[in-house]
Write a protein that holds these residues in place. Structure first.
Motif, PDB file in Angstrom:
ATOM      1  N   SER A  94       8.921   0.100  -0.084  1.00 50.92           N
ATOM      2  CA  SER A  94       7.599   0.668  -0.367  1.00 50.92           C
ATOM      3  C   SER A  94       6.678   0.412   0.805  1.00 50.92           C
ATOM      4  O   SER A  94       6.807  -0.594   1.511  1.00 50.92           O
ATOM      5  CB  SER A  94       6.973   0.024  -1.604  1.00 50.92           C
ATOM      6  OG  SER A  94       7.776   0.216  -2.733  1.00 50.92           O
ATOM      7  N   ILE A  95       5.740   1.337   0.994  1.00 53.13           N
ATOM      8  CA  ILE A  95       4.758   1.206   2.084  1.00 53.13           C
ATOM      9  C   ILE A  95       3.367   1.281   1.472  1.00 53.13           C
ATOM     10  O   ILE A  95       3.063   2.224   0.732  1.00 53.13           O
ATOM     11  CB  ILE A  95       4.910   2.360   3.098  1.00 53.13           C
ATOM     12  CG1 ILE A  95       6.352   2.472   3.585  1.00 53.13           C
ATOM     13  CG2 ILE A  95       3.881   2.244   4.215  1.00 53.13           C
ATOM     14  CD1 ILE A  95       6.653   2.121   4.978  1.00 53.13           C
ATOM     15  N   VAL A  96       2.552   0.293   1.788  1.00 52.88           N
ATOM     16  CA  VAL A  96       1.129   0.342   1.442  1.00 52.88           C
ATOM     17  C   VAL A  96       0.416   0.813   2.705  1.00 52.88           C
ATOM     18  O   VAL A  96       0.492   0.135   3.737  1.00 52.88           O
ATOM     19  CB  VAL A  96       0.606  -1.053   1.029  1.00 52.88           C
ATOM     20  CG1 VAL A  96      -0.875  -0.991   0.685  1.00 52.88           C
ATOM     21  CG2 VAL A  96       1.405  -1.609  -0.139  1.00 52.88           C
ATOM     22  N   ILE A  97      -0.218   1.964   2.642  1.00 54.47           N
ATOM     23  CA  ILE A  97      -0.802   2.521   3.874  1.00 54.47           C
ATOM     24  C   ILE A  97      -2.275   2.864   3.711  1.00 54.47           C
ATOM     25  O   ILE A  97      -2.687   3.445   2.709  1.00 54.47           O
ATOM     26  CB  ILE A  97      -0.004   3.754   4.380  1.00 54.47           C
ATOM     27  CG1 ILE A  97      -0.632   4.276   5.698  1.00 54.47           C
ATOM     28  CG2 ILE A  97       0.085   4.861   3.339  1.00 54.47           C
ATOM     29  CD1 ILE A  97       0.245   5.237   6.472  1.00 54.47           C
ATOM     30  N   ARG A  98      -3.058   2.462   4.715  1.00 53.56           N
ATOM     31  CA  ARG A  98      -4.454   2.923   4.858  1.00 53.56           C
ATOM     32  C   ARG A  98      -4.527   3.669   6.178  1.00 53.56           C
ATOM     33  O   ARG A  98      -4.042   3.182   7.207  1.00 53.56           O
ATOM     34  CB  ARG A  98      -5.415   1.738   4.874  1.00 53.56           C
ATOM     35  CG  ARG A  98      -6.830   2.158   5.232  1.00 53.56           C
ATOM     36  CD  ARG A  98      -7.844   1.055   5.049  1.00 53.56           C
ATOM     37  NE  ARG A  98      -8.094   0.801   3.640  1.00 53.56           N
ATOM     38  CZ  ARG A  98      -9.056   0.004   3.194  1.00 53.56           C
ATOM     39  NH1 ARG A  98      -9.846  -0.623   4.050  1.00 53.56           N
ATOM     40  NH2 ARG A  98      -9.239  -0.179   1.908  1.00 53.56           N
ATOM     41  N   HIS A  99      -5.136   4.848   6.130  1.00 57.28           N
ATOM     42  CA  HIS A  99      -5.190   5.673   7.350  1.00 57.28           C
ATOM     43  C   HIS A  99      -6.515   6.419   7.403  1.00 57.28           C
ATOM     44  O   HIS A  99      -7.014   6.859   6.359  1.00 57.28           O
ATOM     45  CB  HIS A  99      -4.013   6.664   7.353  1.00 57.28           C
ATOM     46  CG  HIS A  99      -3.714   7.206   8.708  1.00 57.28           C
ATOM     47  ND1 HIS A  99      -4.467   8.226   9.275  1.00 57.28           N
ATOM     48  CD2 HIS A  99      -2.780   6.866   9.618  1.00 57.28           C
ATOM     49  CE1 HIS A  99      -3.986   8.484  10.479  1.00 57.28           C
ATOM     50  NE2 HIS A  99      -2.956   7.680  10.720  1.00 57.28           N
ATOM     51  N   PRO A 100      -7.112   6.580   8.595  1.00 58.44           N
ATOM     52  CA  PRO A 100      -8.392   7.288   8.671  1.00 58.44           C
ATOM     53  C   PRO A 100      -8.302   8.776   8.367  1.00 58.44           C
ATOM     54  O   PRO A 100      -9.315   9.424   8.112  1.00 58.44           O
ATOM     55  CB  PRO A 100      -8.843   7.058  10.127  1.00 58.44           C
ATOM     56  CG  PRO A 100      -7.620   6.683  10.869  1.00 58.44           C
ATOM     57  CD  PRO A 100      -6.705   6.023   9.881  1.00 58.44           C
ATOM     58  N   GLU A 289       4.422  -3.184  -9.421  1.00 52.98           N
ATOM     59  CA  GLU A 289       5.499  -3.270 -10.418  1.00 52.98           C
ATOM     60  C   GLU A 289       5.889  -1.868 -10.904  1.00 52.98           C
ATOM     61  O   GLU A 289       7.071  -1.554 -11.045  1.00 52.98           O
ATOM     62  CB  GLU A 289       5.055  -4.127 -11.595  1.00 52.98           C
ATOM     63  CG  GLU A 289       6.158  -4.275 -12.636  1.00 52.98           C
ATOM     64  CD  GLU A 289       5.687  -5.000 -13.868  1.00 52.98           C
ATOM     65  OE1 GLU A 289       4.732  -4.523 -14.523  1.00 52.98           O
ATOM     66  OE2 GLU A 289       6.267  -6.040 -14.205  1.00 52.98           O
ATOM     67  N   MET A 290       4.879  -1.022 -11.149  1.00 54.81           N
ATOM     68  CA  MET A 290       5.164   0.331 -11.644  1.00 54.81           C
ATOM     69  C   MET A 290       6.044   1.097 -10.653  1.00 54.81           C
ATOM     70  O   MET A 290       6.955   1.842 -11.031  1.00 54.81           O
ATOM     71  CB  MET A 290       3.860   1.092 -11.857  1.00 54.81           C
ATOM     72  CG  MET A 290       4.052   2.519 -12.356  1.00 54.81           C
ATOM     73  SD  MET A 290       2.515   3.393 -12.614  1.00 54.81           S
ATOM     74  CE  MET A 290       2.036   3.757 -10.940  1.00 54.81           C
ATOM     75  N   LEU A 291       5.773   0.912  -9.352  1.00 53.54           N
ATOM     76  CA  LEU A 291       6.530   1.670  -8.355  1.00 53.54           C
ATOM     77  C   LEU A 291       7.924   1.145  -8.139  1.00 53.54           C
ATOM     78  O   LEU A 291       8.831   1.887  -7.749  1.00 53.54           O
ATOM     79  CB  LEU A 291       5.768   1.651  -7.017  1.00 53.54           C
ATOM     80  CG  LEU A 291       4.902   2.877  -6.772  1.00 53.54           C
ATOM     81  CD1 LEU A 291       3.939   3.148  -7.890  1.00 53.54           C
ATOM     82  CD2 LEU A 291       4.168   2.737  -5.456  1.00 53.54           C
TER      83      LEU A 291
END
Ligand code: CP
Length: 293
Positions: A94-100, A289-291
């Motif tokens: 899984s990837i947690v991503i923040r991007h402009p 957890e859901m993912l």
């Protein structure tokens, strides 16, 4: 693959399940244990979202992998998608991503090679913030459908405001008011009515969510007259007196103290700002957890 991209992807029953798990995680010491590797890719600054996702991973036995983008090979010309593919090849699930740039998490999700969590995309959305805000309001006020909720400030540039309007719509909150200067309040909001008068809009409010003035998102032709903004829209104790005596004051952070909110209000008896931050860990545990289930 499963993704957490936008609140519009969920109905009330799914949000209720997520909140049930978040409240459970807040109360229990018996936590489940998962072993996934979760990469954190933050192309924009963050204190709360990044750290709480890291803590949420660690509490669930997951392995948070913090990709240091200042020293990543994207600085040598590698594309974001190549970076993503390399992380997946190494076993990231899984990837947690923040991007402009709005829509980047959705693009990665469309490749269907890893679970994607949107930690904020430009002026698009910030769904985990909306979930933790809803959790914080429900924790204090219980049945929230009949509450008067206000979102105050720079609504036009705010991905948090987009996700909040959507979550309140899905939840059935009817009495939502968006307050701000004309140029910062959308003519056609996602949900709720609009007001350009702080004292009128905030009258008898049960919850006031104050937003940061997001100078970094202004276009070149936008000018900010800070002193006029502060005079008309800063959240002060004097203005807060027009709301309900038990009003919850919230702010997603980071705060510009003295600009959109005074320190007296931010640190006052009605402030739930650090309660929001605390709940962020539990809400994000529920999302992770859901993912991964
Ligand atoms: N609310 C929020 O997104 O804060 P950070 O930018 O510190 O993550």
């Amino acid at each position: 693959m499963k993704h957490f991209l936008s609140i519009d992807d969920y109905n009330k029953s799914t949000l209720e399940s997520l909140l049930d798990r978040a409240f459970h995680f807040k109360q229990t010491k018996n936590l489940p244990h998962y072993s996934e590797y979760i990469a954190h890719l933050f192309y924009e600054n963050s204190t709360r979202t990044r750290t709480s996702f890291e803590i949420a991973c660690a509490r669930l036995g997951m392995h948070p992998i913090l990709v240091n983008l200042q020293h990543s090979s994207e600085n040598k010309g590698e594309t974001l998608v190549d970076t993503f593919d390399n992380l997946v090849a190494m076993g990231i699930s899984s990837i947690v991503i923040r991007h402009p740039q709005k829509g980047i998490p959705h693009h990665l999700a469309s490749l269907n090679r890893a679970n994607i969590i949107n930690a904020g995309d430009g002026q698009g959305s910030h769904p985990s913030q909306a979930l933790l805000d809803l959790m914080t309001i429900i924790e204090i006020k219980k049945n929230i459908s009949n509450l008067k909720i206000v979102i105050l400030g720079d609504i036009m540039h705010s991905r948090v405001a987009n996700s909040l309007q959507t979550i309140f719509k899905v939840w059935g909150v009817e009495n939502l008011t968006l307050i701000g200067p004309e140029e910062w309040v959308p003519a056609k909001p996602i949900h709720g009515k609009t007001s350009h008068s702080l004292k009128e809009g905030i009258s008898k409010a049960d919850v006031v969510i104050c937003l940061r003035v997001q100078k970094e998102r202004f276009s070149e032709d936008e000018v900010l007259d800070l002193s006029t903004y502060q005079k008309n829209y800063r959240l002060t104790n004097e203005v807060l007196a027009f709301s309900h005596p038990e009003v919850m004051v919230m702010h997603p952070g980071p705060m510009n103290r003295g600009i959109e909110i005074t320190s007296e209000v931010a640190d006052g008896k009605n402030s739930y700002i650090l309660a929001q931050v605390k709940n962020g860990v539990f809400a994000r545990m529920a999302i992770l957890e859901m993912l991964t289930n």
